[in-house]
Enzyme design. Structure first.
Site, PDB file in Angstrom:
ATOM      1  N   ALA A 211      -1.633  -1.864  -0.834  1.00 46.22           N
ATOM      2  CA  ALA A 211      -0.380  -1.121  -0.674  1.00 46.22           C
ATOM      3  C   ALA A 211      -0.132  -0.206  -1.858  1.00 46.22           C
ATOM      4  CB  ALA A 211       0.779  -2.109  -0.509  1.00 46.22           C
TER       5      ALA A 211
ATOM      6  N   ARG B  73       3.815  11.563   2.452  1.00 44.73           N
ATOM      7  CA  ARG B  73       4.283  12.201   3.693  1.00 44.73           C
ATOM      8  C   ARG B  73       5.604  11.632   4.205  1.00 44.73           C
ATOM      9  NH1 ARG B  73      -0.388  12.055   7.832  1.00 44.73           N
ATOM     10  NH2 ARG B  73      -1.461  10.750   6.314  1.00 44.73           N
TER      11      ARG B  73
ATOM     12  N   GLN C 243      -2.914  -1.705  -9.174  1.00 50.43           N
ATOM     13  CA  GLN C 243      -4.087  -0.829  -9.259  1.00 50.43           C
ATOM     14  C   GLN C 243      -3.652   0.384 -10.093  1.00 50.43           C
ATOM     15  OE1 GLN C 243      -5.168   1.179  -5.646  1.00 50.43           O
ATOM     16  NE2 GLN C 243      -7.246   1.615  -6.355  1.00 50.43           N
TER      17      GLN C 243
ATOM     18  N   ASP D  64       0.650  -0.795   5.218  1.00 52.21           N
ATOM     19  CA  ASP D  64       1.344   0.162   6.094  1.00 52.21           C
ATOM     20  C   ASP D  64       0.922   0.000   7.553  1.00 52.21           C
ATOM     21  OD1 ASP D  64      -1.215   1.124   6.024  1.00 52.21           O
ATOM     22  OD2 ASP D  64      -0.707   3.127   5.281  1.00 52.21           O
TER      23      ASP D  64
ATOM     24  N   GLY E  33     -12.648   6.196   9.846  1.00 49.67           N
ATOM     25  CA  GLY E  33     -14.041   5.830   9.625  1.00 49.67           C
ATOM     26  C   GLY E  33     -14.630   5.349  10.949  1.00 49.67           C
TER      27      GLY E  33
ATOM     28  N   ASN F  93       2.291   6.667   8.247  1.00 52.39           N
ATOM     29  CA  ASN F  93       2.173   7.625   7.141  1.00 52.39           C
ATOM     30  C   ASN F  93       3.336   8.596   7.085  1.00 52.39           C
ATOM     31  OD1 ASN F  93      -0.584   6.860   6.298  1.00 52.39           O
ATOM     32  ND2 ASN F  93      -1.054   7.501   8.382  1.00 52.39           N
TER      33      ASN F  93
ATOM     34  N   ASN G  97      42.830  -8.615   2.998  1.00 50.20           N
ATOM     35  CA  ASN G  97      42.080  -9.536   2.139  1.00 50.20           C
ATOM     36  C   ASN G  97      41.796  -8.971   0.759  1.00 50.20           C
ATOM     37  OD1 ASN G  97      40.418  -7.595   3.366  1.00 50.20           O
ATOM     38  ND2 ASN G  97      38.603  -8.872   3.135  1.00 50.20           N
TER      39      ASN G  97
HETATM   40  C1  UD1 Z   1      -9.237   3.980   5.557  1.00 50.70           C
HETATM   41  C2  UD1 Z   1     -10.691   3.597   5.818  1.00 50.70           C
HETATM   42  C3  UD1 Z   1     -11.118   4.164   7.180  1.00 50.70           C
HETATM   43  C4  UD1 Z   1     -10.202   3.657   8.268  1.00 50.70           C
HETATM   44  C5  UD1 Z   1      -8.760   3.972   7.923  1.00 50.70           C
HETATM   45  C6  UD1 Z   1      -7.849   3.283   8.908  1.00 50.70           C
HETATM   46  C7  UD1 Z   1     -11.843   3.510   3.668  1.00 50.70           C
HETATM   47  C8  UD1 Z   1     -12.735   4.250   2.742  1.00 50.70           C
HETATM   48  N1  UD1 Z   1     -11.507   4.161   4.788  1.00 50.70           N
HETATM   49  O1  UD1 Z   1      -9.184   5.372   5.433  1.00 50.70           O
HETATM   50  O2  UD1 Z   1     -12.447   3.782   7.462  1.00 50.70           O
HETATM   51  O3  UD1 Z   1     -10.550   4.216   9.506  1.00 50.70           O
HETATM   52  O4  UD1 Z   1      -8.419   3.486   6.608  1.00 50.70           O
HETATM   53  O5  UD1 Z   1      -6.526   3.722   8.712  1.00 50.70           O
HETATM   54  O6  UD1 Z   1     -11.483   2.383   3.417  1.00 50.70           O
HETATM   55  N2  UD1 Z   1      -5.166   2.111  -0.896  1.00 50.70           N
HETATM   56  C9  UD1 Z   1      -4.948   1.559  -2.133  1.00 50.70           C
HETATM   57  N3  UD1 Z   1      -5.544   2.106  -3.220  1.00 50.70           N
HETATM   58  C10 UD1 Z   1      -6.389   3.162  -3.137  1.00 50.70           C
HETATM   59  C11 UD1 Z   1      -6.613   3.725  -1.873  1.00 50.70           C
HETATM   60  C12 UD1 Z   1      -5.998   3.171  -0.764  1.00 50.70           C
HETATM   61  O7  UD1 Z   1      -4.195   0.592  -2.258  1.00 50.70           O
HETATM   62  O8  UD1 Z   1      -6.900   3.591  -4.165  1.00 50.70           O
HETATM   63  C13 UD1 Z   1      -4.528   1.521   0.271  1.00 50.70           C
HETATM   64  C14 UD1 Z   1      -3.515   2.434   0.919  1.00 50.70           C
HETATM   65  O9  UD1 Z   1      -2.207   2.155   0.431  1.00 50.70           O
HETATM   66  C15 UD1 Z   1      -3.624   2.053   2.380  1.00 50.70           C
HETATM   67  C16 UD1 Z   1      -5.067   1.630   2.521  1.00 50.70           C
HETATM   68  O10 UD1 Z   1      -5.522   1.311   1.239  1.00 50.70           O
HETATM   69  O11 UD1 Z   1      -2.808   0.942   2.679  1.00 50.70           O
HETATM   70  C17 UD1 Z   1      -5.946   2.715   3.159  1.00 50.70           C
HETATM   71  O12 UD1 Z   1      -5.988   3.842   2.333  1.00 50.70           O
HETATM   72  P1  UD1 Z   1      -6.028   5.315   2.914  1.00 50.70           P
HETATM   73  O13 UD1 Z   1      -6.095   6.266   1.809  1.00 50.70           O
HETATM   74  O14 UD1 Z   1      -4.956   5.487   3.921  1.00 50.70           O
HETATM   75  O15 UD1 Z   1      -7.439   5.299   3.647  1.00 50.70           O
HETATM   76  P2  UD1 Z   1      -7.912   6.200   4.868  1.00 50.70           P
HETATM   77  O16 UD1 Z   1      -8.443   7.464   4.329  1.00 50.70           O
HETATM   78  O17 UD1 Z   1      -6.882   6.276   5.889  1.00 50.70           O
HETATM   79 MG    MG Z   2      -4.768   5.927   5.968  1.00 49.14          MG
END
Ligand code: UD1
Ligand code: MG
Length: 454
Positions: free
Chosen positions: A11, A17, A77, A107, A143, A230, A372
């Protein structure tokens, strides 16, 4: 409880957005944050440890982002370098863990217990990695799950890194993963950021595991279940889907909803059997409705208990700590806060009851106000059993109206009223005979003089 499950919820995303001053995962669905939905689902699985990875902007808030009743620990992180990097920020608990690990997203609030259980079952059956996939109507951005001709998972390719032919694949990665704890640290350590985004992808674990000869598995679910939020529009879509599910559950529990689509429930709303709910009713968090209650249109409830057989509304507002007794009646344009309405009492019209007890079978007339608040403090009003409060009365708290007492209509009551007595506090009525005739005559002559002069 399963001693061998560690859940990690990612998270740390920015959620830009949403255009919001609060972090994305704290936006509510069905009356509680998306993060709370995911964390409590993880706990329902019976995990040993429930970890949530937050971004540095939430470091100060720390555990405050987790609702009180959900056991979970936060890790931060520091830099947002990708999903694998996010998981790495929980490397200490991962290394100490012996068993299954589930990775969830903060999310993605609509996931179900049944689906997550399918993942843990596959791990128990011997898989080293399980991916939750879904068939996307529009796979752009996700992905893709690459399979060998026999259907075995071989890799996950991010949209940006995929070839034209890979992009025609509709089976996508939801982001939810299951891992065997003894395999994950080594896989994470080998991931690089050599890709279109320059990020450390958790999805790369699949290809690495394949080359190690590990066992990979796919579990699938409906696309709606893994809807990621998002934007505000997606938040409203998630709310819609969630409400549909809650309405179904509540009807399955034996309540009638005349127009289900217009009734909104919270995650914890409890509705008994043979409850009838008319259109346009909103349940905020913390509401319990017993059997055989009739809720008429346009009511709004928060942290309220409604006793068996009570009738509420139309247009009633029950605010936190309203407790409505068995067979009590709360009618139109009545607001009740931090008050108990005992069995069979009636508050039928246009009334404010705050910080009060209304005794059994008491009757509160139209337009009664419990005063009250004095601008500094709240004070209590105690109305005894079988008391009768005449219409348009103001009861200035702190005050006690005894059992069986009467208050005359239009009274402003500032002192306690003894049981079975009558309190009236208003000017005595006078009658001036023929006053109206004189009044009309006088005004008519003034008017005609004005017209002559104009
Ligand atoms: C990711 C997946 C993708 C999948 C999609 C589904 C990877 C590389 N890709 O892509 O295969 O189809 O989700 O929605 O995993 N987050 C962190 N720290 C970071 C990056 C992300 O905590 O450094 C968390 C985000 O808050 C989120 C989740 O990881 O909850 C996914 O990150 P996001 O950047 O949305 O990945 P996608 O590009 O959507
Ligand atoms: Mg995503």
């Amino acid at each position: 409880m399963r001693a061998d499950l560690l859940t990690i919820t990612l998270a740390a995303g920015m959620g830009t957005r949403m255009r919001s001053s609060i972090p994305k995962v704290l936006h509510p669905i069905g009356g509680r944050s998306m993060l709370a939905h995911v964390l409590s689902l993880a706990n329902e699985l019976g995990n040993k440890q429930n970890i949530v990875v937050l971004g540095p902007e939430l470091e100060e808030q720390g555990d405050n982002v987790i609702p009180d009743h959900i056991p979970a620990q936060t890790v931060i992180q520091k830099e947002r370098l990708g999903t694998a990097h996010a998981v790495l920020s929980a490397i200490d608990p991962i290394s100490q863990h012996d068993g299954n690990i589930l990775i969830l997203y903060g999310d993605t609030p609509l996931l179900t217990l049944e689906t997550l259980q399918k993942l843990t079952v596959r791990l128990d059956e011997g898989a080293d990695i399980v991916v939750l996939g879904f068939n996307a109507k529009d796979p752009a951005g996700y992905g893709r799950l690459l399979q060998s001709p026999d259907g075995a998972l071989v890799a996950i390719r991010e949209h940006k890194d995929a070839s034209e032919s890979e992009r025609t694949i509709t089976l996508c990665n939801s982001g939810v993963f299951g891992f065997k704890s003894d395999k994950l640290p080594d896989l994470l350590a080998r991931i690089n950021n050599d890709n279109a985004n320059g990020e450390y992808y958790l999805t790369d674990t699949v290809e690495l595991a394949k080359s190690d000869g590990l066992e990979l598995a796919i579990v699938t679910c409906d696309e709606l279940e893994v809807l990621g939020v998002n934007s505000r529009e997606q938040l409203s879509m998630a709310e819609k889907i969630y409400q549909r599910k809650r309405r179904r559950e509540i009807m399955d529990g034996g309540a009638t909803l005349l127009d289900p689509d217009s009734v909104y429930f919270s995650y914890d709303t409890k509705i008994g059997q043979d409850v009838l709910i008319e259109p346009n009713v909103f349940f905020g968090p913390g509401v319990t409705v017993s059997d055989q209650v009739h809720i008429k249109s346009f009511c709004h409830f928060e942290q309220t208990q409604i006793g068996r057989g009570a009738a509420i509304g139309p247009y009633a507002r029950l605010r936190p700590d309203a407790v409505i007794g068995v067979n009590a009646k709360v009618g139109n344009f009545v607001e009740i806060k931090k008050s108990t309405i005992e069995e069979g009492a009636k508050v039928s019209h246009l009334t404010y009851i705050g910080d009060a007890r209304i005794g059994k079978n008491a009757n509160i007339g139209a337009g009664t106000i419990t005063c009250n608040y004095d601008g500094f403090n709240k004070h209590f009003t105690d109305i005894g059993e079988n008391a009768f409060i005449g219409s348009n009365s103001a009861l200035v708290a702190p005050i006690k109206i005894g059992d069986g007492a009467f208050v005359g209509s239009g009274s402003v009551v500032t002192r306690n009223v003894a049981e079975n007595s009558l309190a009236v506090s208003r000017a005595k009525q006078r009658q001036i005979d023929d006053w109206a005739i004189k009044f009309r005559r006088m005004n008519a002559s003034v008017k005609s003089r004005k017209q002559e002069n104009s």
